[in-house]
Design an enzyme around this catalytic site. Structure first.
Site, PDB file in Angstrom:
ATOM      1  CG  ASP A  28      20.338   1.894  31.122  1.00  0.00           C
ATOM      2  OD1 ASP A  28      19.975   0.717  30.629  1.00  0.00           O
ATOM      3  OD2 ASP A  28      21.545   2.054  31.415  1.00  0.00           O
ATOM      4  CG  ASP A  30      22.556  -3.632  33.314  1.00  0.00           C
ATOM      5  OD1 ASP A  30      23.206  -4.032  34.314  1.00  0.00           O
ATOM      6  OD2 ASP A  30      22.018  -4.118  32.687  1.00  0.00           O
ATOM      7  CG  ASP A 195      25.047   3.496  30.714  1.00  0.00           C
ATOM      8  OD1 ASP A 195      24.248   2.939  30.324  1.00  0.00           O
ATOM      9  OD2 ASP A 195      26.113   2.832  31.075  1.00  0.00           O
TER      10      ASP A 195
END
Length: 263
Positions: A28, A30, A195
């Site tokens: 990921d 961001d 996250d």
């Protein structure tokens, strides 16, 4: 909308999969590779703000709304030209303090790193261009959503997200970036780092899952993995990911790493 067992229709191309690699890192963008979520930053500072944004995150995490629809609602609250938003991100978003070292090691040791993001590729590439040296920012494969300019002049004064998988509740079903590796004759070991709520579709498909934890202890993905009993390795920066990936590449089993991490 696609059912969970159907392969969602993709309206955007994929980069070639890394067929010859023994190890592949998918991550990921961001809040994982970056120090903060760029889309959250845009919504909090240029859109309807933190409180409404966080309420939609919670709704998504608890399954009452799909990520695709909640994220679109967030982005629609941003009434600024796309280039302005991109420049603001270039000024305000930084890399995780360990990522450049991690990426340099992976590149030197033949371990591909692929960014798998529910954000928009032009924003990601723009931020990378300010943070990684030389050609690295252009070399990393990015599997993300796109953007369409909707103002009559097509200058980007008005814009909207183009979802990779418009029929999926995720908008971008990240599992589709991982699953093709499962069908390879010599399947590589797959690492995934994430996250948040946009990573839920990918969480069960990696061999070794890393869950990013913010300085305040917050991690939607870690919370989800604990609830669903999905083995994972929490980390606060990519120095921890580098340590564990190096161990697996050197021969330590994924099972041993997960056991050492308390799974």
């Amino acid at each position: 909308m696609s059912s969970e067992n159907e392969t969602p229709r993709s309206v955007l191309p994929y980069p070639p999969i890394k067929k010859e690699s023994k190890f592949v890192v998918l991550s990921d963008w961001d809040g994982t590779i970056t120090d903060r979520d760029s889309n959250d930053w845009l919504v909090d500072n240029l859109g309807f703000g933190f409180e409404k944004r966080r309420a939609l995150n919670v709704e998504t995490l608890e399954g009452r709304i799909g990520f695709r629809d909640s994220f679109r609602e967030m982005l629609e609250s941003i009434d600024h030209p796309f280039d302005y938003c991109k420049e603001q991100l270039k000024q305000n978003i930084k890399l995780d303090p360990g990522f450049e070292k991690f990426y340099t090691w992976c590149k030197a040791n033949g371990v591909p790193v692929v960014i798998v993001s529910s954000g928009m590729a032009p924003n990601i590439r723009a931020v990378l261009s300010t943070l990684l040296p030389g050609p690295d920012a252009e070399e990393i494969d990015i599997i993300a959503n796109e953007v369409e300019f909707t103002d009559p002049e097509k200058k980007g004064d008005k814009w909207e997200i183009v979802y990779r998988h418009p029929d999926s509740g995720f908008g971008h079903d990240k599992s589709q970036a991982i699953l093709p590796y499962r069908d390879l004759p010599h399947r590589p070991t797959l690492f995934f780092c994430g996250d948040g709520v946009s990573d839920l579709s990918a969480a069960k498909h990696a061999d070794l899952l890393f869950t990013k934890v913010m300085a305040n202890g917050h991690s939607d993905l870690k919370t989800f993995c604990e609830r669903e009993q999905i083995p994972h390795v929490p980390f606060t920066d990519f120095n921890k990911v580098l340590e564990r990936v190096q161990e697996v590449v050197a021969g330590k089993s994924v099972e041993t790493v997960l056991k050492e991490e308390g799974n």
